[in-house]
Scaffold this motif. Structure first.
Motif, PDB file in Angstrom:
ATOM      1  N   HIS A 210      22.757  77.388  34.894  1.00  0.00           N
ATOM      2  CA  HIS A 210      22.553  77.548  33.480  1.00  0.00           C
ATOM      3  C   HIS A 210      23.755  78.291  32.886  1.00  0.00           C
ATOM      4  O   HIS A 210      24.073  77.997  31.621  1.00  0.00           O
ATOM      5  CB  HIS A 210      21.342  78.371  33.443  1.00  0.00           C
ATOM      6  CG  HIS A 210      20.347  77.705  33.536  1.00  0.00           C
ATOM      7  ND1 HIS A 210      19.504  76.798  32.643  1.00  0.00           N
ATOM      8  CD2 HIS A 210      19.341  77.605  34.535  1.00  0.00           C
ATOM      9  CE1 HIS A 210      18.568  75.967  33.115  1.00  0.00           C
ATOM     10  NE2 HIS A 210      18.269  76.593  34.406  1.00  0.00           N
ATOM     11  N   ALA A 211      24.498  79.055  33.564  1.00  0.00           N
ATOM     12  CA  ALA A 211      25.759  79.671  32.917  1.00  0.00           C
ATOM     13  C   ALA A 211      26.602  78.716  32.294  1.00  0.00           C
ATOM     14  O   ALA A 211      27.187  78.566  31.606  1.00  0.00           O
ATOM     15  CB  ALA A 211      26.228  80.653  34.166  1.00  0.00           C
ATOM     16  N   ARG A 212      26.938  77.805  33.423  1.00  0.00           N
ATOM     17  CA  ARG A 212      27.817  76.664  33.333  1.00  0.00           C
ATOM     18  C   ARG A 212      27.365  75.835  32.213  1.00  0.00           C
ATOM     19  O   ARG A 212      28.136  75.321  31.233  1.00  0.00           O
ATOM     20  CB  ARG A 212      27.694  75.623  34.364  1.00  0.00           C
ATOM     21  CG  ARG A 212      28.919  74.610  34.609  1.00  0.00           C
ATOM     22  CD  ARG A 212      29.032  74.142  35.891  1.00  0.00           C
ATOM     23  NE  ARG A 212      28.817  72.473  35.597  1.00  0.00           N
ATOM     24  CZ  ARG A 212      28.414  71.567  36.419  1.00  0.00           C
ATOM     25  NH1 ARG A 212      27.984  71.963  37.605  1.00  0.00           N
ATOM     26  NH2 ARG A 212      28.417  70.357  36.197  1.00  0.00           N
ATOM     27  N   LEU A 213      25.910  75.489  32.033  1.00  0.00           N
ATOM     28  CA  LEU A 213      25.579  74.682  30.771  1.00  0.00           C
ATOM     29  C   LEU A 213      26.106  75.370  29.509  1.00  0.00           C
ATOM     30  O   LEU A 213      26.338  74.759  28.599  1.00  0.00           O
ATOM     31  CB  LEU A 213      23.956  74.687  31.087  1.00  0.00           C
ATOM     32  CG  LEU A 213      23.348  74.185  29.644  1.00  0.00           C
ATOM     33  CD1 LEU A 213      23.589  72.565  29.622  1.00  0.00           C
ATOM     34  CD2 LEU A 213      21.792  74.279  29.656  1.00  0.00           C
ATOM     35  N   HIS A 214      25.855  76.532  29.548  1.00  0.00           N
ATOM     36  CA  HIS A 214      26.174  77.535  28.278  1.00  0.00           C
ATOM     37  C   HIS A 214      27.633  77.993  28.175  1.00  0.00           C
ATOM     38  O   HIS A 214      27.811  78.768  27.045  1.00  0.00           O
ATOM     39  CB  HIS A 214      25.143  78.549  28.195  1.00  0.00           C
ATOM     40  CG  HIS A 214      23.833  78.054  27.803  1.00  0.00           C
ATOM     41  ND1 HIS A 214      23.289  77.624  26.759  1.00  0.00           N
ATOM     42  CD2 HIS A 214      22.687  77.944  28.799  1.00  0.00           C
ATOM     43  CE1 HIS A 214      22.049  77.386  26.999  1.00  0.00           C
ATOM     44  NE2 HIS A 214      21.510  77.427  28.220  1.00  0.00           N
ATOM     45  N   GLY A 215      28.559  77.507  29.033  1.00  0.00           N
ATOM     46  CA  GLY A 215      29.853  77.958  28.966  1.00  0.00           C
ATOM     47  C   GLY A 215      29.871  79.340  29.272  1.00  0.00           C
ATOM     48  O   GLY A 215      31.131  80.057  28.692  1.00  0.00           O
ATOM     49  N   VAL A 216      29.226  80.041  30.110  1.00  0.00           N
ATOM     50  CA  VAL A 216      29.271  81.393  30.173  1.00  0.00           C
ATOM     51  C   VAL A 216      29.908  81.722  31.737  1.00  0.00           C
ATOM     52  O   VAL A 216      29.888  80.991  32.641  1.00  0.00           O
ATOM     53  CB  VAL A 216      27.744  82.165  30.414  1.00  0.00           C
ATOM     54  CG1 VAL A 216      28.070  83.395  30.792  1.00  0.00           C
ATOM     55  CG2 VAL A 216      27.203  81.841  29.045  1.00  0.00           C
ATOM     56  N   ARG A 217      31.030  82.516  31.668  1.00  0.00           N
ATOM     57  CA  ARG A 217      31.447  82.872  32.891  1.00  0.00           C
ATOM     58  C   ARG A 217      30.837  84.009  33.391  1.00  0.00           C
ATOM     59  O   ARG A 217      30.843  85.252  33.158  1.00  0.00           O
ATOM     60  CB  ARG A 217      33.224  83.345  32.578  1.00  0.00           C
ATOM     61  CG  ARG A 217      33.725  83.642  33.939  1.00  0.00           C
ATOM     62  CD  ARG A 217      35.312  83.717  33.737  1.00  0.00           C
ATOM     63  NE  ARG A 217      36.165  84.371  34.833  1.00  0.00           N
ATOM     64  CZ  ARG A 217      36.429  83.684  35.654  1.00  0.00           C
ATOM     65  NH1 ARG A 217      36.404  82.149  35.741  1.00  0.00           N
ATOM     66  NH2 ARG A 217      37.135  84.083  36.841  1.00  0.00           N
ATOM     67  N   ASP A 218      29.795  83.670  34.332  1.00  0.00           N
ATOM     68  CA  ASP A 218      28.759  84.698  34.952  1.00  0.00           C
ATOM     69  C   ASP A 218      29.455  85.349  36.219  1.00  0.00           C
ATOM     70  O   ASP A 218      29.649  84.645  37.121  1.00  0.00           O
ATOM     71  CB  ASP A 218      27.506  83.909  35.143  1.00  0.00           C
ATOM     72  CG  ASP A 218      26.454  84.814  35.444  1.00  0.00           C
ATOM     73  OD1 ASP A 218      26.349  85.989  35.150  1.00  0.00           O
ATOM     74  OD2 ASP A 218      25.684  84.359  36.087  1.00  0.00           O
ATOM     75  N   PRO A 219      29.306  86.635  35.938  1.00  0.00           N
ATOM     76  CA  PRO A 219      30.122  87.456  37.150  1.00  0.00           C
ATOM     77  C   PRO A 219      29.048  87.608  38.173  1.00  0.00           C
ATOM     78  O   PRO A 219      29.243  87.974  39.402  1.00  0.00           O
ATOM     79  CB  PRO A 219      30.412  88.792  36.767  1.00  0.00           C
ATOM     80  CG  PRO A 219      29.592  88.968  35.557  1.00  0.00           C
ATOM     81  CD  PRO A 219      29.185  87.534  34.778  1.00  0.00           C
ATOM     82  N   ALA A 220      27.607  87.333  37.911  1.00  0.00           N
ATOM     83  CA  ALA A 220      26.763  87.437  39.088  1.00  0.00           C
ATOM     84  C   ALA A 220      26.631  86.520  40.021  1.00  0.00           C
ATOM     85  O   ALA A 220      27.193  85.654  39.967  1.00  0.00           O
ATOM     86  CB  ALA A 220      25.334  87.463  38.303  1.00  0.00           C
TER      87      ALA A 220
END
Length: 168
Positions: free
Chosen positions: A158-168
């Motif tokens: 879901h982070a990838r879908l929204h272009g989020v660089r997710d540290p989790a």
């Protein structure tokens, strides 16, 4: 909330793993990362699909496709004995379809509450439909989930879908 969801079992994990793989396939093809399958009472996968909303029809959820397929191909008794597995808990539309068709339990890798929290954390605007748990829409449908072992992987899709660089 007058309903209870049960814990995912070890027997559920291979089916949930396939759902996450289907979700990844959907994302790789430009769709939202959701994948689902239907398992009959004997444990055989009888139908699987992934999200197909990229073409503009926002109702092309795999969980809705499962309900449509089951209504056309299974008897009411077979539907009641079948289990739907999905990478993400059914939305309100899909929960309603599941209940109307008379399918058995729903097992999900990630919950509506998890997805809602992730999207809020990332500043993603909510969708046009209120995010409800299956039990809020179809309280007679038994559920199991979420699956902690798959949470980070689903979150990353879901982070990838929204272009989020997710540290989790």
């Amino acid at each position: 909330m007058g309903y209870q969801t049960e814990a995912v079992t070890d027997a559920d994990l291979p089916h949930l793993r396939r759902c996450v793989d289907l979700a990844r396939e959907a994302l790789d093809d430009g769709d939202e990362p959701f994948g689902s399958l239907l398992v009959d009472a004997a444990g055989t996968v009888v139908f699987e699909d992934r999200n197909r909303v990229a073409g503009g029809d926002r109702t092309r959820h795999p969980e809705l496709e499962i309900a449509r397929w089951a209504a056309a191909h299974l008897t009411p008794e077979e539907r009641a004995g079948a289990t739907a597995y999905t990478s993400g808990e059914h939305c309100a539309m899909c929960s309603a379809a599941h209940a109307w068709v008379g399918l058995g339990p729903i097992v999900y890798a990630s919950s509506t509450a998890q997805l809602t929290a992730w999207l809020q954390e990332w500043g993603v605007a909510p969708g046009p439909v209120t995010p409800l748990a299956v039990g809020d829409v179809a309280p007679g449908v038994a559920t199991r989930g979420p699956a902690p072992a798959l949470a980070d992987e689903v979150r990353s899709l879901h982070a990838r879908l929204h272009g989020v660089r997710d540290p989790a």
